[in-house]
Design an enzyme around this catalytic site. Structure first.
Site, PDB file in Angstrom:
ATOM      1  N   LYS A   1       0.841  -1.198   0.000  1.00  0.00           N
ATOM      2  CA  LYS A   1       0.000   0.000   0.000  1.00  0.00           C
ATOM      3  C   LYS A   1       0.880   1.252   0.000  1.00  0.00           C
ATOM      4  O   LYS A   1       0.526   2.249  -0.615  1.00  0.00           O
ATOM      5  CB  LYS A   1      -0.913  -0.013   1.230  1.00  0.00           C
ATOM      6  CG  LYS A   1      -1.952  -1.133   1.218  1.00  0.00           C
ATOM      7  CD  LYS A   1      -2.957  -0.923   2.338  1.00  0.00           C
ATOM      8  CE  LYS A   1      -3.575  -2.194   2.867  1.00  0.00           C
ATOM      9  NZ  LYS A   1      -4.506  -2.856   1.989  1.00  0.00           N
TER      10      LYS A   1
ATOM     11  N   ARG B   1      -4.702  -8.681  -8.954  1.00  0.00           N
ATOM     12  CA  ARG B   1      -5.254 -10.029  -9.123  1.00  0.00           C
ATOM     13  C   ARG B   1      -6.734  -9.902  -9.434  1.00  0.00           C
ATOM     14  O   ARG B   1      -7.284  -8.803  -9.440  1.00  0.00           O
ATOM     15  CB  ARG B   1      -5.085 -10.801  -7.810  1.00  0.00           C
ATOM     16  CG  ARG B   1      -5.712 -10.012  -6.661  1.00  0.00           C
ATOM     17  CD  ARG B   1      -5.743 -10.768  -5.373  1.00  0.00           C
ATOM     18  NE  ARG B   1      -6.053  -9.905  -4.257  1.00  0.00           N
ATOM     19  CZ  ARG B   1      -7.281  -9.580  -3.839  1.00  0.00           C
ATOM     20  NH1 ARG B   1      -8.326 -10.059  -4.476  1.00  0.00           N
ATOM     21  NH2 ARG B   1      -7.466  -8.785  -2.816  1.00  0.00           N
TER      22      ARG B   1
ATOM     23  N   GLU C   1      -3.437   6.801   7.551  1.00  0.00           N
ATOM     24  CA  GLU C   1      -4.269   7.589   6.647  1.00  0.00           C
ATOM     25  C   GLU C   1      -5.287   8.372   7.442  1.00  0.00           C
ATOM     26  O   GLU C   1      -5.738   7.917   8.493  1.00  0.00           O
ATOM     27  CB  GLU C   1      -5.071   6.664   5.709  1.00  0.00           C
ATOM     28  CG  GLU C   1      -4.305   6.179   4.530  1.00  0.00           C
ATOM     29  CD  GLU C   1      -5.092   5.156   3.724  1.00  0.00           C
ATOM     30  OE1 GLU C   1      -6.295   4.954   3.995  1.00  0.00           O
ATOM     31  OE2 GLU C   1      -4.478   4.553   2.837  1.00  0.00           O
TER      32      GLU C   1
ATOM     33  N   HIS D   1     -14.102  -3.944   7.753  1.00  0.00           N
ATOM     34  CA  HIS D   1     -13.359  -3.645   6.530  1.00  0.00           C
ATOM     35  C   HIS D   1     -13.348  -4.800   5.540  1.00  0.00           C
ATOM     36  O   HIS D   1     -12.534  -4.830   4.629  1.00  0.00           O
ATOM     37  CB  HIS D   1     -11.912  -3.217   6.834  1.00  0.00           C
ATOM     38  CG  HIS D   1     -11.822  -2.158   7.872  1.00  0.00           C
ATOM     39  ND1 HIS D   1     -12.374  -0.916   7.694  1.00  0.00           N
ATOM     40  CD2 HIS D   1     -11.293  -2.168   9.116  1.00  0.00           C
ATOM     41  CE1 HIS D   1     -12.163  -0.198   8.779  1.00  0.00           C
ATOM     42  NE2 HIS D   1     -11.527  -0.933   9.667  1.00  0.00           N
TER      43      HIS D   1
HETATM   44  P1  ADP Z   1      -7.488  -4.306   2.723  1.00  0.00           P
HETATM   45  O1  ADP Z   1      -6.398  -4.450   1.712  1.00  0.00           O
HETATM   46  O2  ADP Z   1      -7.172  -4.958   4.018  1.00  0.00           O
HETATM   47  O3  ADP Z   1      -8.825  -4.669   2.185  1.00  0.00           O
HETATM   48  P2  ADP Z   1      -7.997  -1.493   2.216  1.00  0.00           P
HETATM   49  O4  ADP Z   1      -6.932  -0.477   2.246  1.00  0.00           O
HETATM   50  O5  ADP Z   1      -8.493  -1.916   0.885  1.00  0.00           O
HETATM   51  O6  ADP Z   1      -7.533  -2.750   3.070  1.00  0.00           O
HETATM   52  O7  ADP Z   1      -9.217  -0.958   3.079  1.00  0.00           O
HETATM   53  C1  ADP Z   1     -10.318  -1.784   3.393  1.00  0.00           C
HETATM   54  C2  ADP Z   1     -11.551  -0.935   3.650  1.00  0.00           C
HETATM   55  O8  ADP Z   1     -11.361  -0.028   4.715  1.00  0.00           O
HETATM   56  C3  ADP Z   1     -11.938  -0.079   2.477  1.00  0.00           C
HETATM   57  O9  ADP Z   1     -12.812  -0.752   1.641  1.00  0.00           O
HETATM   58  C4  ADP Z   1     -12.608   1.123   3.101  1.00  0.00           C
HETATM   59  O10 ADP Z   1     -13.965   0.860   3.304  1.00  0.00           O
HETATM   60  C5  ADP Z   1     -11.975   1.206   4.437  1.00  0.00           C
HETATM   61  N1  ADP Z   1     -10.957   2.271   4.363  1.00  0.00           N
HETATM   62  C6  ADP Z   1      -9.714   2.151   3.902  1.00  0.00           C
HETATM   63  N2  ADP Z   1      -9.043   3.316   4.003  1.00  0.00           N
HETATM   64  C7  ADP Z   1      -9.897   4.194   4.534  1.00  0.00           C
HETATM   65  C8  ADP Z   1      -9.801   5.567   4.922  1.00  0.00           C
HETATM   66  N3  ADP Z   1      -8.675   6.260   4.766  1.00  0.00           N
HETATM   67  N4  ADP Z   1     -10.885   6.158   5.466  1.00  0.00           N
HETATM   68  C9  ADP Z   1     -12.024   5.470   5.648  1.00  0.00           C
HETATM   69  N5  ADP Z   1     -12.163   4.188   5.333  1.00  0.00           N
HETATM   70  C10 ADP Z   1     -11.128   3.543   4.780  1.00  0.00           C
END
Ligand code: ADP
Length: 667
Positions: free
Chosen positions: A124, A299, A208, A243
């Site tokens: 990330k 993927r 973040e 999440h």
């Molecule tokens: P993973 O790879 O574990 O799925 P992600 O970075 O894709 O993690 O985040 C998973 C979920 O968390 C996202 O779909 C979103 O709903 C929530 N999320 C991620 N980053 C943020 C953020 N900065 N603010 C609010 N929600 C977030």
């Protein structure tokens, strides 16, 4: 590097995965005339993906790291079977650059991007640095190399709370914590790091800004080895729990046409930054107006079917054609959006018990036919066993329709018409979720499920006349089948008593509720049931999985499953679990198990949170277990004193083992 060496035609494909995704890939590969090779662990000898493939190779013991994550064994399996290519599916090694490289080094085609692209986009942090350069909008945050407490806490202060602490290597929502104040930061980092280390072998964190009322919007992209890159519209996956996505749909009901074009263009820019080859997803978080890049998944995703249903494109077919070295068959303006699709993830888990994974044998597996816009991607069948070793997703149910409302209704009908027994599933929860008025109105954010949990998991309704009548019908049906093998209608036999009317009494109970009494009158003349003061005439006609019951002149369909004295009924009023109280068997009250602080499933103790002798409030955390890759905190069932802790950090504990004893404070 010459791409014709990486991507070329092949005849035999090894699928380095299990469950529904392995089955899904095998289906398309076979349709394209390929030979398929499955791999499996000792726990999966009889699994569906093994049965579907042309050949299958045992990798090793159940634990993923001894089997599905064992690169050497996988390469060896390809060599043994003459496989020329590897499809990684999702999860496991699908985003592991070393695996992609190992495949290449072994002379295999890897169905996916190159190791370099994965390395660039896989973390990330790394991908954010790239996106920043490419001018893709990012969530404000820290994604630097330095990982010491002081740097992280300074970064958090600068960004401003609430923030999200995330594992850079993360996936599936693991290693992620929302932090609302400076005081919560240090413990959140410790626990996120621990989870990330266990899950990904990498505990680097990024921070973040936590976007308020967040929505998850992502764009499907696919690139070929000739420099073509397409976006296949977006998906909205805002309905999440911890999440993790639960319901996904395409297109997003939140975006208008202009916003759709903006987010798709940003996704193409993001993937273009690494000249991406293969299928991938660019994920964004949105506050409802703007979108911010969060990560790229290099993927195929679990939720790819909703994109397939609105574009008419088989993404696995396109992945394989890209791997053959072909150019993508369509141009961007030839990709058309048609209708709406919604997907629900069916899990072996118990929503009323904090979504505890459920393991065991699937004794009944009755899902509706894939007609009328319904598609089911399953990885399990009746008789299969759900083991505690892997993700508990059983299947995905996906519905397409010209409009969102009808797609929701079709999906709901498909869920309602499903009967799975032997394990607990989230099917009723999914139904309640997609029919919730706020979901229908798209008035949601990623916290919706957590907030509405009570309403979404409210118990089944109380059984009424229809259900009690159905219960009696189901028992007599079953007895008749046992007595005579395949019988005609059991009700026909009620005429054989020469002595006229006969009576039989039944009693049922729901949970620990009161006994519900029913008397069946049969013999000469129509059968009737007496419930309280009422006497009801009824008839029964057996059919697959249940019967049609006509009660008071109304015919309705009943699905029934009987297991000993446990009855499962599905009527027009919902699903019912009834216990048939045996008039002869001495019924012993079950010991209330809720007081015992025991491992709900096999797991590892990762933290002990209270000391022996401590005074505990009801609900106070005692210890944390890692169960099926998720942390589960066991809490005090009542206020009291922690008498003893019977485990320590690092212990691997079996299901049912008592881990702590709390003595109730006497009130
Ligand atoms: P993973 O790879 O574990 O799925 P992600 O970075 O894709 O993690 O985040 C998973 C979920 O968390 C996202 O779909 C979103 O709903 C929530 N999320 C991620 N980053 C943020 C953020 N900065 N603010 C609010 N929600 C977030």
């Amino acid at each position: 590097m010459d791409r014709s060496k990486l991507y070329r035609r092949f005849r035999t494909l090894l699928i380095a995965n299990r469950g529904e995704i392995a089955c899904r890939v095998i289906r398309t590969a076979r349709a394209m005339g390929l030979r398929t090779v499955a791999v499996y662990s000792e726990a999966d000898r009889d699994a569906m993906h093994v049965a579907l493939a042309d050949e299958a190779v045992l990798l090793g013991p159940a634990r993923a790291r001894d089997s599905y994550l064992n690169v050497e064994r996988l390469i060896e399996a390809a060599r043994k079977t003459g496989a020329e290519a590897v499809h990684p599916g999702y999860g496991f090694l699908s985003e592991n650059a070393e695996f992609a490289q190992a495949c290449l080094d072994a002379g295999l085609v890897f169905v996916g991007p190159t190791a370099e692209m994965m390395t660039a986009m896989g973390s990330k942090s790394g991908s954010k640095a790239l996106m920043e350069k490419a001018g893709v909008p990012l969530v404000p945050g820290y994604h630097g190399e330095a990982q010491d407490d002081a740097t992280l806490s300074k970064a958090a202060d600068k960004i401003g709370f609430p923030i999200l602490v995330k594992a850079s290597a993360g996936g599936g929502g693991r290693g992620m914590r929302i932090v609302r104040s400076a005081a919560e930061l240090a413990p959140a980092i410790v626990s996120a790091k621990r989870e990330a280390k266990a899950a990904f072998g990498d505990d680097r964190m990024l921070i973040e800004k936590y976007v308020d009322n967040p929505r998850h919007i992502e764009v499907q992209i696919i690139g070929d080895s000739h420099g073509n890159l397409l976006s296949l519209f977006e998906r909205e996956c805002t309905l999440q729990r911890r999440h993790q996505k639960v319901i996904e749909e395409a297109p997003s009901p939140t975006l208008n046409a202009a916003q759709r074009e903006t987010v798709c263009a940003a996704a193409r820019k993001a993937a273009g930054a690494v000249n991406y080859v293969g299928a991938g997803t660019i994920e964004f978080v949105s506050d409802g107006k703007d979108v911010f890049f969060i990560e790229m998944n290099t993927r195929l995703q679990v939720e790819h079917p909703v994109t397939e249903l609105i574009t008419g494109i088989d993404l696995v077919e396109w992945q394989l054609r890209v791997a053959f070295g072909e150019a993508l068959p369509l141009k961007q303006d030839e990709i058309k959006l048609n209708g709406h699709a919604v997907e629900a993830r069916v899990y072996a888990e118990n929503p009323t018990k904090n979504f505890m994974p459920s393991v065991g044998k699937i004794s009944t597996w009755r899902l509706p036919a894939e007609t009328g816009g319904l598609r089911i991607d399953a990885g399990y069948r009746e008789g299969d066993t759900v083991s505690p070793y892997y993700d508990a997703m059983l299947a995905k149910m996906i519905a397409w329709a010209p409009t969102r409302d009808v797609a929701i209704d079709r999906l709901n009908r498909g869920l309602e018409d499903s009967d799975v027994r032997g394990i607990v599933t989230n099917i009723p929860f999914l139904s309640a979720l997609i029919t919730h008025p706020k979901v229908r109105a798209n008035a949601i954010d990623t916290g919706f499920i957590e907030r509405e949990l009570a309403a979404l998991t409210s118990g089944a309704p109380a059984p009424g006349e229809l259900e009690l009548c159905a219960a009696v019908a189901a028992i007599v049906n079953d007895e008749r089948q046992v007595a005579q093998g395949e019988a005609k209608s059991p009700w026909q036999t009620f005429g054989w008593m020469p002595l006229g009317r006969r009576q039989r009494s039944f009693a049922f109970r729901v949970g620990h509720g009161p006994e519900l009494k029913v008397t069946l009158n049969y013999g000469s003349g129509p059968s009737t049931l007496v419930i309280g003061e009422r006497e009801l005439a009824f008839t029964v006609a057996r059919k697959d999985g249940g019967f049609d019951l006509t009660l008071d002149g109304v015919k309705s369909s009943v699905a029934a499953v009987i297991d000993g004295h446990e009855l499962y009924l599905r009527t027009r009023n919902g699903r019912f679990d009834l216990h048939w109280v045996d008039p002869f068997g001495g019924e012993t009250e079950e010991q209330a198990g809720a007081d015992k602080i025991a491992a709900p499933l096999p797991g590892t103790v990762v933290a002990v949170l209270a000391e022996e002798g401590a005074k505990l409030e009801k609900g106070a955390p005692i210890l944390t277990l890692e169960v099926m890759k998720m942390e589960q905190t066991l809490r005090a069932p009542y206020a009291g004193v922690l008498k003893s802790i019977k485990c320590k950090v690092g212990d691997i504990v079996q299901e049912g083992v008592e881990l702590a004893v709390v003595e109730a404070s006497g009130e």
